[in-house]
Design an enzyme around this catalytic site. Sequence first.
Site, PDB file in Angstrom:
ATOM      1  CG  ASP A  32      -2.059   0.986   1.107  1.00  0.00           C
ATOM      2  OD1 ASP A  32      -3.194   0.533   0.873  1.00  0.00           O
ATOM      3  OD2 ASP A  32      -1.814   2.203   1.218  1.00  0.00           O
ATOM      4  CB  ILE A  33       0.711   4.315  -2.071  1.00  0.00           C
ATOM      5  CG1 ILE A  33       1.777   5.244  -2.606  1.00  0.00           C
ATOM      6  CG2 ILE A  33      -0.572   5.050  -1.731  1.00  0.00           C
ATOM      7  CD1 ILE A  33       1.455   5.811  -3.982  1.00  0.00           C
ATOM      8  CG  ASN A  90     -12.437  -0.744   3.633  1.00  0.00           C
ATOM      9  OD1 ASN A  90     -12.861  -1.206   4.691  1.00  0.00           O
ATOM     10  ND2 ASN A  90     -11.253  -0.165   3.538  1.00  0.00           N
ATOM     11  CD  GLU A  98      -9.605   6.183   0.571  1.00  0.00           C
ATOM     12  OE1 GLU A  98      -8.515   6.012   0.003  1.00  0.00           O
ATOM     13  OE2 GLU A  98      -9.726   6.626   1.722  1.00  0.00           O
ATOM     14  CB  VAL A  99      -9.150   1.850  -4.982  1.00  0.00           C
ATOM     15  CG1 VAL A  99      -8.779   1.324  -6.361  1.00  0.00           C
ATOM     16  CG2 VAL A  99      -8.125   2.871  -4.517  1.00  0.00           C
ATOM     17  CG  HIS A 103      -8.762  -2.846  -2.639  1.00  0.00           C
ATOM     18  ND1 HIS A 103      -9.683  -2.137  -3.394  1.00  0.00           N
ATOM     19  CD2 HIS A 103      -8.702  -2.215  -1.446  1.00  0.00           C
ATOM     20  CE1 HIS A 103     -10.139  -1.132  -2.694  1.00  0.00           C
ATOM     21  NE2 HIS A 103      -9.571  -1.150  -1.489  1.00  0.00           N
ATOM     22  CG  HIS A 105      -7.020  -2.912   2.968  1.00  0.00           C
ATOM     23  ND1 HIS A 105      -6.380  -1.689   2.966  1.00  0.00           N
ATOM     24  CD2 HIS A 105      -8.205  -2.704   2.327  1.00  0.00           C
ATOM     25  CE1 HIS A 105      -7.140  -0.780   2.366  1.00  0.00           C
ATOM     26  NE2 HIS A 105      -8.256  -1.376   1.981  1.00  0.00           N
TER      27      HIS A 105
END
Length: 119
Positions: A32-33, A90, A98-99, A103, A105
Amino acid sequence: MYDTNNIFAKILRGEVPCKKVVQGDYFLSFHDINPKTNVHVQVIPTGPYINAHDFIQKASQDEQIGFWQGVNETITALNLKGNGYRLIMNTGTNGRQEVQHLHIHILGGNDIGPMVVKK
Ligand code: AMP
């Protein structure tokens, strides 16, 4: 509708760089960024799925199995099995996704604390 311009789609196409952990036919995992824990990695399917229910309803068996194998391979590669980790997907507005590409996490490397804070 799946938005092909989301940031994870760009990562899959190689248009945006990522710090890769593992890659397979049906998944890609990368750091993760903006990590929230010592180890914070995303695992994404290679197919165009927005969220968990989109993936569960539309992805083939090979894609679904391949994705979960990717989660397992990533957890193994990160050496997280001993001390544990947390998986989070999420979804939607209430889930604060958000994206808009599915995905999961993987959070670990330290004690993450309570699952959610009760409001
Ligand atoms: P979510 O709220 O579940 O959609 O989480 C999106 C996650 O994607 C956040 O933890 C972001 O830090 C992460 N993220 C956004 N852009 C990038 C990127 N270019 N590379 C890696 N992680 C990213």
